[in-house]
Design an enzyme around this catalytic site. Structure first.
Site, PDB file in Angstrom:
ATOM      1  N   TYR A 142      39.566 -22.998   2.561  1.00  0.00           N
ATOM      2  CA  TYR A 142      38.153 -23.008   2.179  1.00  0.00           C
ATOM      3  C   TYR A 142      37.874 -21.770   1.352  1.00  0.00           C
ATOM      4  O   TYR A 142      38.325 -20.671   1.689  1.00  0.00           O
ATOM      5  CB  TYR A 142      37.275 -23.002   3.428  1.00  0.00           C
ATOM      6  CG  TYR A 142      35.781 -22.923   3.168  1.00  0.00           C
ATOM      7  CD1 TYR A 142      35.054 -21.782   3.534  1.00  0.00           C
ATOM      8  CD2 TYR A 142      35.089 -23.954   2.557  1.00  0.00           C
ATOM      9  CE1 TYR A 142      33.692 -21.699   3.313  1.00  0.00           C
ATOM     10  CE2 TYR A 142      33.715 -23.883   2.335  1.00  0.00           C
ATOM     11  CZ  TYR A 142      33.024 -22.753   2.707  1.00  0.00           C
ATOM     12  OH  TYR A 142      31.658 -22.658   2.477  1.00  0.00           O
ATOM     13  N   ASP A 237      42.874 -15.910  -2.054  1.00  0.00           N
ATOM     14  CA  ASP A 237      41.536 -15.757  -1.490  1.00  0.00           C
ATOM     15  C   ASP A 237      41.682 -14.943  -0.207  1.00  0.00           C
ATOM     16  O   ASP A 237      42.083 -15.471   0.830  1.00  0.00           O
ATOM     17  CB  ASP A 237      40.921 -17.133  -1.205  1.00  0.00           C
ATOM     18  CG  ASP A 237      39.547 -17.002  -0.571  1.00  0.00           C
ATOM     19  OD1 ASP A 237      38.815 -18.020  -0.531  1.00  0.00           O
ATOM     20  OD2 ASP A 237      39.195 -15.903  -0.092  1.00  0.00           O
ATOM     21  N   LYS A 265      33.491 -10.347   3.259  1.00  0.00           N
ATOM     22  CA  LYS A 265      33.444 -10.020   4.693  1.00  0.00           C
ATOM     23  C   LYS A 265      33.620  -8.517   4.976  1.00  0.00           C
ATOM     24  O   LYS A 265      32.684  -7.740   4.787  1.00  0.00           O
ATOM     25  CB  LYS A 265      34.454 -10.900   5.438  1.00  0.00           C
ATOM     26  CG  LYS A 265      34.101 -12.402   5.347  1.00  0.00           C
ATOM     27  CD  LYS A 265      35.029 -13.262   6.152  1.00  0.00           C
ATOM     28  CE  LYS A 265      34.882 -14.730   5.849  1.00  0.00           C
ATOM     29  NZ  LYS A 265      33.715 -15.368   6.452  1.00  0.00           N
TER      30      LYS A 265
HETATM   31  P1  KE4 Z   1      30.822 -16.893   1.712  1.00  0.00           P
HETATM   32  O1  KE4 Z   1      30.287 -17.608   0.494  1.00  0.00           O
HETATM   33  O2  KE4 Z   1      30.478 -17.627   2.991  1.00  0.00           O
HETATM   34  O3  KE4 Z   1      30.448 -15.398   1.748  1.00  0.00           O
HETATM   35  O4  KE4 Z   1      32.421 -16.885   1.602  1.00  0.00           O
HETATM   36  C1  KE4 Z   1      33.083 -18.127   1.477  1.00  0.00           C
HETATM   37  C2  KE4 Z   1      34.527 -17.986   1.935  1.00  0.00           C
HETATM   38  C3  KE4 Z   1      35.513 -17.847   0.976  1.00  0.00           C
HETATM   39  N1  KE4 Z   1      36.812 -17.717   1.327  1.00  0.00           N
HETATM   40  C4  KE4 Z   1      37.189 -17.699   2.629  1.00  0.00           C
HETATM   41  C5  KE4 Z   1      38.643 -17.556   2.967  1.00  0.00           C
HETATM   42  C6  KE4 Z   1      36.214 -17.833   3.658  1.00  0.00           C
HETATM   43  O5  KE4 Z   1      36.608 -17.828   4.953  1.00  0.00           O
HETATM   44  C7  KE4 Z   1      34.859 -17.969   3.317  1.00  0.00           C
HETATM   45  C8  KE4 Z   1      33.756 -18.142   4.353  1.00  0.00           C
HETATM   46  N2  KE4 Z   1      34.192 -18.311   5.713  1.00  0.00           N
HETATM   47  C9  KE4 Z   1      33.323 -19.075   6.572  1.00  0.00           C
HETATM   48  C10 KE4 Z   1      33.921 -19.094   7.982  1.00  0.00           C
HETATM   49  N3  KE4 Z   1      35.207 -19.629   8.040  1.00  0.00           N
HETATM   50  C11 KE4 Z   1      31.928 -18.533   6.593  1.00  0.00           C
HETATM   51  C12 KE4 Z   1      31.041 -19.087   7.703  1.00  0.00           C
HETATM   52  C13 KE4 Z   1      29.962 -19.958   7.137  1.00  0.00           C
HETATM   53  O6  KE4 Z   1      30.232 -20.770   6.204  1.00  0.00           O
HETATM   54  O7  KE4 Z   1      28.830 -19.852   7.670  1.00  0.00           O
END
Ligand code: KE4
Length: 428
Positions: A142, A237, A265
Site C-alpha cells: 500500500y 516506499d 510517519k
Molecule cells: P499516508 O497518506 O496515510 O500518510 O501514507 C500512506 C502510506 C504510504 N506508504 C505506506 C507503506 C503506508 O503504510 C502508508 C499508510 N499506512 C496506513 C497504515 N497501514 C495508514 C493508516 C490509515 O490509512 O489510516
C-alpha cells in the site's frame, strides 16, 4: 461525558463514515471505533477513561511513544514563531540533510504533507524523468490512496490492473501492472513484455500493509537489477520502515539502494509530514529546476518540521534506542508465540525490528495470497479480547503492530499475559 458509541453516532452526522480514515472505523474487527482523549508514553486513554497499552502508535510515527518531551517542546516553540510562512526555513534544510545523510539512496528530497502525496509525486517524477507511462506495483503493498496505485491485480497475474476503488478510471489503472510480492519470475516476464514502457517499480521493502511480510533472500536485489536493466527507476516506499526498522531504514538494514524513496510517519514525529527523495539527477527534474511540477502550500511546514527534527535527533543521538526496541519486540514476539503454543493455537508471527504481525494461520506468509488465508474472524475476536484487557492493537489482521521506546518490559509482559488469556478463550 459521551461514550465511544455516542461519539461515533455524533461523528457520523458530520464526518463521512464517522472517521477521517477508513481503517479507524473498526469494520475489519466488527466493532465501533474508540475515540481517544490523550496519550503519554506507551499508554493511550479513550473518552470513557479506559487506558490501553498502545501498539498502533498512530500507525507508526510514535517510535518514541506519545508526547515525548523534546517533540512537544519543539512544536510549542515553533508554533509560537508562526505556524506557517509558505516560504523556505532553514529547519527544512536541516531535516532534509539528516534524512539524506542517513539514507544511502537519497541525495536530495522534497517534503510533503502525507505519504500519499509523496507517493503520487514520486510516480509523476519517475514518469517525467523516464518519459515512460507504466508502473509496476505489488499486490498487498500500500502506498496511500493514489489513483494509479489503488489498483488490484488483473485476472491473470500479468494483465494490467483493474481499479481497486470507485472513482479510479480504467484508463488510469491500465498503466499499472500488479504482480505478486516475493516472486521474481513475474517481474522478469513483465519487463520482458513491457520493459521499454515501464517507468518504475514501487514496493515496500519490508511490507506492513498486508501484515508484516519480509522479502525473501535476494528478492529486492533482483527487482532492483531487473528494473535498472530496462532503464526504469527502483522506488522503495519506506513510509513505514524509514527510521523504524533502522536509522537508515530498510535500505540501510538490507543494504539495497533504491533510485527513489518515499518516507513518512517517523520523520514527522506524529505531525503531517512526509517526503520523497533520491538520485540528484532525477530529483533535479522537479520544478522549478525541471519540467516535473510538484507543490504544496504547507509542504515543509515549520511546526511539522520541528517535530520531525526533534524526533530524528532523539533517534540519532541515542542509537541504543534501536537495540532496546529489538529486545522489547523480540520479547513480545517470543512471548506471543509460546503463549499461542501453550493454548494450542496455530499463529504465524512475522517481525522486523519493532513492527510485527500475528497472523491467525500456520503460515508461512510470503505474499498477499498467503496473508489472506488468515482467520480474520478469529483475529477480530482476539482484537476484542485484548481491547477489553487494556491492550490496543491495530483493528485489522493486515496491519503491523508497533512497539515504541516508551514501552516497558512490564508492558510487554502484561500484553503477553493478556494474549495468553485471549488465546485460551479462542482455543476453547
Ligand atoms: P499516508 O497518506 O496515510 O500518510 O501514507 C500512506 C502510506 C504510504 N506508504 C505506506 C507503506 C503506508 O503504510 C502508508 C499508510 N499506512 C496506513 C497504515 N497501514 C495508514 C493508516 C490509515 O490509512 O489510516
Amino acid at each position: 461525558m459521551a461514550t465511544n458509541r455516542e461519539a461515533f453516532d455524533e461523528a457520523r452526522r458530520y464526518v463521512a463514515g464517522g472517521v477521517n480514515s477508513p481503517v479507524r472505523a473498526f469494520k475489519a474487527v466488527g466493532d465501533n471505533p474508540l475515540f481517544f482523549a490523550s496519550g503519554y508514553g506507551s499508554k493511550i486513554t479513550d473518552i470513557e477513561g479506559h487506558e490501553y497499552i498502545d501498539y498502533v502508535g498512530s500507525w507508526g510515527p510514535h517510535i518514541l511513544g506519545h508526547a515525548p518531551e523534546p517533540v512537544i517542546t519543539a512544536i510549542t516553540r515553533a508554533a509560537r514563531a508562526s505556524t506557517s510562512f509558505g516560504a523556505p526555513t532553514v529547519a527544512e534544510t536541516a531535516l532534509a540533510q539528516i534524512i539524506c545523510d542517513a539514507l544511502p539512496g537519497c541525495d536530495r528530497l522534497r517534503l510533503t504533507n502525507s505519504g500519499t502525496e509523496a507517493s503520487m509525486s514520486v510516480l509523476r517524477l519517475a514518469r517525467g524523468a523516464t518519459g515512460r507511462s507504466k508502473i509496476v506495483k505489488f499486490a498487498g503493498c500500500y502506498h496511500g490512496h493514489v489513483d494509479s496505485l489503488l489498483v488490484s491485480a488483473g485476472s491473470g497475474a500479468l494483465t494490467f490492473g483493474s481499479p481497486d476503488s470507485a472513482g479510479v478510471t480504467a484508463s488510469v489503472a491500465a498503466d499499472t501492472i500488479v504482480l505478486p510480492y516475493n516472486d521474481v519470475d513475474h517481474v522478469e516476464r513483465a519487463f520482458a513484455e513491457w520493459g521499454d514502457q515501464i517507468a518504475a517499480t514501487i514496493l515496500e521493502p519490508i511490507c506492513g500493509n498486508m501484515g508484516v511480510v519480509l522479502p525473501v533472500r535476494g528478492y529486492l536485489e533482483s527487482i532492483a537489477a531487473i528494473t535498472r536493466e530496462s532503464g526504469a527507476l527502483f522506488i522503495m516506499d519506506e513510509v513505514m520502515t524509514g527510521f523504524r526498522v533502522a536509522w537508515g531504514g530498510a535500505q540501510r538494514l538490507l543494504n539495497v539502494q533504491p533510485d527513489l524513496t518515499v518516507l513518512g510517519k517517523v520523520i514527522g514525529g506524529g505531525m503531517p509530514l512526509a517526503a520523497f527523495g533520491g538520485r540528484a539527477d532525477v530529483m533535479d527534474q522537479l520544478s522549478p529546476d525541471g519540467p516535473v511540477y510538484q507543490a504544496g502550500t504547507l509542504s515543509g511546514n515549520p511546526v511539522a518540521v520541528s517535530a520531525g527534527l526533534a524526533a530524528l535527533n532523539q533517534l540519532r543521538n541515542n542509537p541504543a534506542i534501536y537495540r532496546r526496541l529489538e529486545v522489547l519486540s523480540a520479547r513480545l514476539e517470543f512471548g506471543l508465540r509460546s503463549a499461542a503454543e501453550r493454548a494450542g493455537l496455530e499463529v504465524y508471527i512475522a517481525r522486523c525490528g519493532s513492527m510485527l504481525t500475528v497472523f491467525f494461520q500456520p503460515g508461512p506468509v510470503h505474499n498477499l495470497d498467503d496473508a489472506r488465508r488468515s482467520d480474520t474472524g478469529m483475529f477480530a475476536r482476539f482484537h476484542g479480547l485484548m481491547r477489553s484487557q487494556g491492550h490496543y492493537l491495530p483493528p485489522s489482521q493486515f496491519e503491523a503492530w508497533f512497539v515504541s521506546n516508551a514501552h516497558s518490559f512490564r508492558d510487554i509482559d502484561s500484553t503477553v499475559a493478556a494474549a495468553e488469556r485471549a488465546f485460551a478463550e479462542l482455543a476453547a
